[in-house]
Design an enzyme around this catalytic site. Structure first.
Site, mmCIF file in Angstrom:
data_model
loop_
_atom_site.group_PDB
_atom_site.id
_atom_site.type_symbol
_atom_site.label_atom_id
_atom_site.label_comp_id
_atom_site.label_asym_id
_atom_site.label_seq_id
_atom_site.Cartn_x
_atom_site.Cartn_y
_atom_site.Cartn_z
ATOM 1 N N ASP A 296 -0.648 -1.465 -9.995
ATOM 2 C CA ASP A 296 0.215 -2.335 -9.787
ATOM 3 C C ASP A 296 0.933 -2.547 -11.041
ATOM 4 O OD1 ASP A 296 1.689 -4.641 -9.092
ATOM 5 O OD2 ASP A 296 -0.239 -5.428 -7.887
ATOM 6 N N ASP B 121 8.947 -1.550 -7.671
ATOM 7 C CA ASP B 121 7.365 -1.805 -8.115
ATOM 8 C C ASP B 121 6.046 -0.696 -7.003
ATOM 9 O OD1 ASP B 121 5.654 -3.090 -7.185
ATOM 10 O OD2 ASP B 121 5.892 -3.640 -5.067
#
Length: 447
Positions: free
Chosen positions: A120, A327
């Site tokens: 992440d 992301d």
């Protein structure tokens, strides 16, 4: 036959059998002597979770994964605040989690306990489910079997750096001391309760001692990765910060296709072994959302046409949190509504309709028409990224249909972020150089 010839013959047979066995083990590490950290998608054959077979239609699988993107974007909007190269294999991971994340294989504790943690880039902390966790998966970290495990006291500075709600015991009328407990939300619809702890984190051949992470004791919701998360964000609790000078604030990854069955992508840690001839764009820092990797997206082209988009819909604005981020956890690229409408409308002008909608995608068409589909180019400051067609269109295996694989961001008060998501990053090497404040992108076949 002479004795020496017989020995040679049997040695040859043994070698053939051994080589065949290795060849059949497609999930074996492909380190070739280097520190190797693979990344695998959870739908992959090498997933350790015995996942069910994916849907017969990949477009429906992606639609299912992308259904969680709105919660992901809401979560992102809420974040206001010379050695051999270390290469960690990456693999797709949606088959178990039903979210479009990628996982890496790590070891926690001494001796190391193998875990598969989600990557992440927009989160700082690391956390794993620990023994006795309520609502966690069956695979958990056992702190009592690690000789290097320890909880973090409330008086330690790291306790105040954890995002979320802290719960420290008090002694008398003073601030007291004791284990640092905290609650944290994730994915927009889930949360967990954990104890801030320390232990050795093993990444390929590297071991980072005293790594601070959350030892989860309970979870709620469906978005918490079963074996935990490894935060690659920009904050003080992230891997780049906790590894100190080991990786010099540099990492890159190459994400394989969702359809990849094996550990075929890679996370490269540190400056050694990174691509040298790579185009870069400045990495921007937003003090309101310090964990996110902002870049300056200046315009978007569809084919040879530069789409008319108002600058304020793309540009970086640290006061409002607006801008464009890269992301790893969002599935399909999202633009704020006016920018997306302009891109979609220009795409439709250049592709023969009729058009239909399917899940998050509102520009689907008969796939024979894709031969004339225009390329989409993202223009960043100092760098252009022409998306490969495999990163632009998603196909249905059940019908002769293709869809434009981008969508609008959720239309809510926090909808100010454009997000370059993992479907558009597949088979690209994405380099993050925080020391020199730059991001680089280059073509690379990860599959």
């Amino acid at each position: 036959m002479a004795i020496s010839n017989i020995a040679t013959y049997f040695l040859f047979i043994i070698l053939v059998i051994s080589t065949s066995a290795l060849a059949l083990d497609s999930c074996a590490s492909n380190s070739n002597g280097n520190s190797d950290l693979s990344v695998i998608h959870i739908y992959g054959k090498c997933s350790p979770f015995n996942p069910p077979k994916p849907s017969s239609s990949w477009i429906n699988t992606v639609i299912n994964m992308a259904s969680k993107d709105p919660q992901r974007l809401s979560y992102l909007s809420s974040l206001v605040v010379s050695k051999k190269p270390t290469v960690v294999p990456i693999a797709p991971g949606q088959q178990l989690f039903n979210i479009g994340n990628y996982v890496v294989r790590i070891k926690m504790g001494t001796p190391g306990q193998q875990m598969y943690m989600v990557l992440d880039t927009s989160n700082d902390a690391a956390w794993v489910p620990c023994s006795g966790c309520v609502g966690c998966s069956s695979t958990m970290f056992a702190p009592t079997t690690s000789s290097t495990y320890g909880s973090v006291d409330c008086s330690v500075p790291e306790c105040t750096q954890v995002r979320g709600s802290l719960s420290c015991p008090t002694i008398g009328s003073g601030s007291g001391s004791g284990a640092c407990f905290f609650n944290q939300s994730y994915g927009g619809d889930s949360s967990f309760y954990a104890t801030l702890s320390r232990d050795s984190l093993g990444l390929a051949n590297d071991v980072i001692p005293n790594y601070a992470f959350g030892c989860i004791s309970s979870v709620s919701g469906n978005s918490i990765p079963p074996q935990g998360l490894l935060g690659l964000g920009r904050g003080s609790m992230s891997l780049m910060s906790q590894s100190g000078s080991l990786y010099s604030g540099v990492f890159s990854y190459c994400l394989p296709s969702f359809k990849s069955y094996y550990f075929s992508g890679s996370l490269k840690l540190g400056p050694v072994g990174q691509p040298q001839n790579i185009k870069t764009t400045p990495l921007l820092k937003n003090p309101r959302r310090p964990s996110l990797y902002y870049v300056n997206l200046t315009s978007v082209s569809v084919g040879k046409v530069q789409v008319p988009i108002a600058p304020e819909q793309l540009f970086f604005n640290p006061n409002t949190g607006a801008g464009t981020v890269i992301d790893s956890g969002t599935v399909i690229t999202r633009f704020v509504q006016p920018a997306y409408d302009a891109i979609r409308d220009e795409f439709r002008k250049q592709v023969k309709g009729p058009f239909s909608s399917l899940g998050a995608f509102d520009t689907c068409f008969t796939s024979p028409n894709e031969a004339g589909a225009p390329a989409i180019t993202l223009h960043f400051e100092g760098m252009d990224l022409k998306l490969p067609m495999e990163n632009t269109l998603i196909h249905s295996s059940a019908t002769p249909m293709a869809c434009l694989a981008i969508a609008a961001a959720p239309n809510n008060v926090n909808s100010v972020l454009n997000v370059i998501a993992n479907l558009q990053q597949q088979n690209l090497r994405i380099l993050f150089d925080t020391a020199n404040s730059r991001v680089g992108i280059a073509r690379e076949v990860c599959n």
